[in-house]
Scaffold this active site. Structure first.
Site, PDB file in Angstrom:
ATOM      1  N   THR A  70       0.829  -1.207   0.000  1.00 44.43           N
ATOM      2  CA  THR A  70       0.000   0.000   0.000  1.00 44.43           C
ATOM      3  C   THR A  70       0.861   1.254   0.000  1.00 44.43           C
ATOM      4  OG1 THR A  70      -1.781  -1.156   1.146  1.00 44.43           O
ATOM      5  CG2 THR A  70      -1.812   1.235   1.227  1.00 44.43           C
ATOM      6  N   LEU A  88      -7.552  -0.126   8.076  1.00 40.69           N
ATOM      7  CA  LEU A  88      -6.940  -0.920   9.136  1.00 40.69           C
ATOM      8  C   LEU A  88      -7.474  -0.524  10.507  1.00 40.69           C
ATOM      9  CD1 LEU A  88      -3.245  -1.078   7.895  1.00 40.69           C
ATOM     10  CD2 LEU A  88      -4.997  -2.850   7.753  1.00 40.69           C
ATOM     11  N   THR A 102       1.760  -1.148  14.609  1.00 44.20           N
ATOM     12  CA  THR A 102       1.868  -2.007  13.426  1.00 44.20           C
ATOM     13  C   THR A 102       1.865  -1.147  12.163  1.00 44.20           C
ATOM     14  OG1 THR A 102      -0.541  -2.305  13.369  1.00 44.20           O
ATOM     15  CG2 THR A 102       0.745  -3.979  14.535  1.00 44.20           C
ATOM     16  N   ALA A 103       2.107   0.162  12.322  1.00 42.45           N
ATOM     17  CA  ALA A 103       2.040   1.091  11.187  1.00 42.45           C
ATOM     18  C   ALA A 103       3.428   1.276  10.575  1.00 42.45           C
ATOM     19  CB  ALA A 103       1.449   2.422  11.644  1.00 42.45           C
ATOM     20  N   ARG A 104       4.185   2.252  11.063  1.00 51.02           N
ATOM     21  CA  ARG A 104       5.547   2.502  10.595  1.00 51.02           C
ATOM     22  C   ARG A 104       6.412   2.874  11.797  1.00 51.02           C
ATOM     23  NH1 ARG A 104       4.107   0.105   6.903  1.00 51.02           N
ATOM     24  NH2 ARG A 104       4.151   0.615   4.661  1.00 51.02           N
ATOM     25  N   ASP A 111       5.678  -3.933  15.886  1.00 52.72           N
ATOM     26  CA  ASP A 111       5.882  -4.767  14.701  1.00 52.72           C
ATOM     27  C   ASP A 111       6.765  -4.082  13.663  1.00 52.72           C
ATOM     28  OD1 ASP A 111       5.249  -7.189  13.128  1.00 52.72           O
ATOM     29  OD2 ASP A 111       4.176  -5.805  11.809  1.00 52.72           O
ATOM     30  N   GLU A 126      14.667  -0.863   8.943  1.00 57.59           N
ATOM     31  CA  GLU A 126      14.329  -2.246   8.639  1.00 57.59           C
ATOM     32  C   GLU A 126      15.099  -2.730   7.405  1.00 57.59           C
ATOM     33  OE1 GLU A 126       9.720  -2.121  10.342  1.00 57.59           O
ATOM     34  OE2 GLU A 126      10.077  -2.236   8.187  1.00 57.59           O
ATOM     35  N   HIS A 162       7.909  -7.058  11.498  1.00 57.78           N
ATOM     36  CA  HIS A 162       7.069  -6.501  10.436  1.00 57.78           C
ATOM     37  C   HIS A 162       6.244  -7.596   9.746  1.00 57.78           C
ATOM     38  CE1 HIS A 162       6.760  -2.777   7.627  1.00 57.78           C
ATOM     39  NE2 HIS A 162       5.643  -3.479   7.590  1.00 57.78           N
ATOM     40  N   TRP A 169       1.037  -7.964   8.761  1.00 57.11           N
ATOM     41  CA  TRP A 169       0.306  -8.057   7.500  1.00 57.11           C
ATOM     42  C   TRP A 169       0.384  -9.436   6.847  1.00 57.11           C
ATOM     43  CZ3 TRP A 169       2.720  -9.267   2.799  1.00 57.11           C
ATOM     44  CH2 TRP A 169       4.124  -9.419   2.880  1.00 57.11           C
TER      45      TRP A 169
END
Length: 319
Positions: free
Chosen positions: A77, A161, A234-236, A260, A265, A286, A289
């Protein structure tokens, strides 16, 4: 006949997904497990459809491929790995994938909330150290647990989400608070930002990483939270000041954190959050998803997007 290349298939599939629909609509599909920056031109070769999850397609690369590229598909996304302005200037359509992992992310958020509120990491460590075997009683009561029913879940970000998480949380009896943007008057159904954080028993982030949201949860705002509040991200990674978060956990000013995503990363082996041995901190790589169902949905949607483009449609078009 179109030729397509998937530059980083291993970030989505390790041979456990059905690629037949995607292969059928591409005409010819070549898959690269991983592509380093210096391998991009070579791996793209003569392909005119490029699929990328996280491989960067910057302005110099797009200009070098002008006239060859007919379509760029982002297998995610988020679109920050593609220079959308340059693609638009060159007339290269860019698409992304949408609403493919809401169930997976929502389940991961709830799993983190349950694990932290029920003290599962602490119990596991206690058992590994033999605490139960040495107990004079049939159970251990060293780590207080709480029920999440009746508690407040504050959401920052209320898109697909955020709404999926809200629906699942409400099903187990949580009350939902939707935070308004900082400094903005609350719209109907929203709560002023500071007030939303102060009321949270758990805070879950579902907003994109932008200049306005970088370090949105910083040292000052962590102090607005209740000392037993759970922070779930769990976003960024860049949305949370990781140094401030670790300090709050170590000082006992936060009930726990389920993370997460990290600012870098893959992270360095010396990443403070990875090295912290705290019973109220869970870090996952991560993967919120990444249920198999969600990843297969992603592949199938790529096929739908390319089919739409070949038929003159604009499904999920960004540029």
């Amino acid at each position: 006949m179109y030729k397509a290349v998937f530059l980083d298939l291993d970030s989505t599939s390790r041979g456990d997904l059905d690629l037949s629909r995607l292969q059928a609509v591409c005409g010819e599909l070549r898959a690269c497990g991983h592509t380093r920056p210096d391998e991009r031109l070579r791996n793209i070769g003569d392909a005119n459809i490029v699929i990328s999850n996280k491989v960067e397609l910057d302005a110099p690369l797009l200009r070098a491929l002008a006239g060859q590229l007919k379509l760029v598909c982002i297998a995610a996304t988020g679109s920050n790995n593609v220079d959308l302005e340059t693609a638009k200037e060159l007339g290269i359509p860019v698409t992304n994938i949408r609403d493919y992992a809401s169930q997976s992310v929502a389940e991961h958020v709830m799993a983190l909330i349950f694990a932290l509120r029920r003290q599962l990491p602490a119990w596991r460590t206690a058992l590994q150290h033999g605490d139960w075997s040495r107990s004079q009683h049939f159970c251990l009561l060293d780590y207080p647990m709480a029920e999440i029913a009746g508690s407040n879940l504050t959401l920052i970000g209320y898109g697909i989400l955020g709404k999926a998480v809200a629906q699942m949380a409400q099903a187990v009896g949580m009350h939902i608070i939707i935070a308004e943007h900082p400094g903005q008057p609350p719209r109907a159904g929203r709560t002023p930002f500071a007030e939303a954080l102060a009321q949270a028993d758990a805070l879950s982030l579902h907003c994109p990483l932008t200049p306005d949201t970088r370090n949105l949860i910083n040292a000052e705002r962590l102090q607005w939270l209740k000392p037993d509040c759970l922070l779930i991200n769990t976003a960024r990674g860049g949305i949370v000041d990781e140094t401030a978060l670790l300090e709050a956990l170590q000082a006992g000013r936060l009930g726990g954190a389920g993370i997460d995503v990290l600012a870098q990363e893959p992270p360095s082996e010396n990443s403070p959050l990875l090295r912290a041995a705290l019973p109220n901190l869970i870090v996952t790589p991560h993967v919120a998803w990444a249920s198999r169902t969600a990843r297969q949905t992603l592949i199938n949607q790529l096929a739908e997007v390319i089919t739409s483009w070949r038929q003159g449609g604009t499904m999920n078009r960004l540029a």
